[in-house]
Write an enzyme that holds these catalytic residues in place. Sequence first.
Site, PDB file in Angstrom:
ATOM      1  N   ASP A  68       0.808  -1.219   0.000  1.00 25.00           N
ATOM      2  CA  ASP A  68       0.000   0.000   0.000  1.00 25.00           C
ATOM      3  C   ASP A  68       0.842   1.270   0.000  1.00 25.00           C
ATOM      4  O   ASP A  68       0.583   2.199  -0.772  1.00 25.00           O
ATOM      5  CB  ASP A  68      -1.022   0.008   1.137  1.00 25.00           C
ATOM      6  CG  ASP A  68      -0.428  -0.198   2.517  1.00 25.00           C
ATOM      7  OD1 ASP A  68       0.806  -0.335   2.648  1.00 25.00           O
ATOM      8  OD2 ASP A  68      -1.204  -0.229   3.489  1.00 25.00           O
ATOM      9  N   ASP A  86      -3.856   3.070   7.516  1.00 25.03           N
ATOM     10  CA  ASP A  86      -2.919   1.955   7.560  1.00 25.03           C
ATOM     11  C   ASP A  86      -2.554   1.605   8.999  1.00 25.03           C
ATOM     12  O   ASP A  86      -2.594   0.434   9.391  1.00 25.03           O
ATOM     13  CB  ASP A  86      -1.666   2.301   6.757  1.00 25.03           C
ATOM     14  CG  ASP A  86      -0.692   1.147   6.688  1.00 25.03           C
ATOM     15  OD1 ASP A  86      -1.108   0.021   6.360  1.00 25.03           O
ATOM     16  OD2 ASP A  86       0.503   1.361   6.977  1.00 25.03           O
ATOM     17  N   ASP A  90      -3.681  -1.807  10.919  1.00 27.41           N
ATOM     18  CA  ASP A  90      -2.599  -2.653  11.441  1.00 27.41           C
ATOM     19  C   ASP A  90      -2.882  -3.038  12.894  1.00 27.41           C
ATOM     20  O   ASP A  90      -2.633  -4.178  13.302  1.00 27.41           O
ATOM     21  CB  ASP A  90      -1.252  -1.946  11.358  1.00 27.41           C
ATOM     22  CG  ASP A  90      -0.654  -1.950   9.962  1.00 27.41           C
ATOM     23  OD1 ASP A  90      -1.186  -2.651   9.076  1.00 27.41           O
ATOM     24  OD2 ASP A  90       0.352  -1.235   9.768  1.00 27.41           O
TER      25      ASP A  90
END
Length: 189
Positions: A68, A86, A90
Amino acid sequence: MVLNRYRENVKGYLEAMVRPLAKIGITPNTITVLGMLVSLLGAYLFYLGEPRLAALVLISGSLVDALDGTLARMTGKVSRFGAFLDSTLDRISDGAVLFGIALGGLADWRWVFLTFMGAYLVSYERCRAELAGSGKLDVGIAERAERLLILIAFSLAGVKYVEYGVYLVGVLAWITVVQRMWAAYRRLK
């Protein structure tokens, strides 16, 4: 921290992998969400008591997770929201994997909980210290990539080794917490 040193070595490979994705219009945020979904599948496989299969899924999820940022840089779609998304996904992935291990009875839930706390604190400390003005706080022995690699390796070894992976990840996460606390103290006092 250790694996971050090798990012430049694989940059060309990652760029070659994302070029076709960029051509068909896949966005970095789509890749981010896909990476989380793959991790959730791995977590579910841990819950089912299939650590080797879960590890293989997490390997593919790690590869997706590495794409990404590369796609964002190559397409000029780097954004603060993308970085936030992100990081958030995560954390969901990390928590789900650990809870899958606990719910599957592959490790004592108390150790999983301590490991979970340590892993989250590693990320929280970095974010909080950087907001306070520490500069980039990427110090410590076990960032996310190292912790995930350890869980994958022990899971590939089989059911009876997953718990040892959780122990090791937990200990290393807490060492990293202390390392970051010390680094933040020195930078921010």
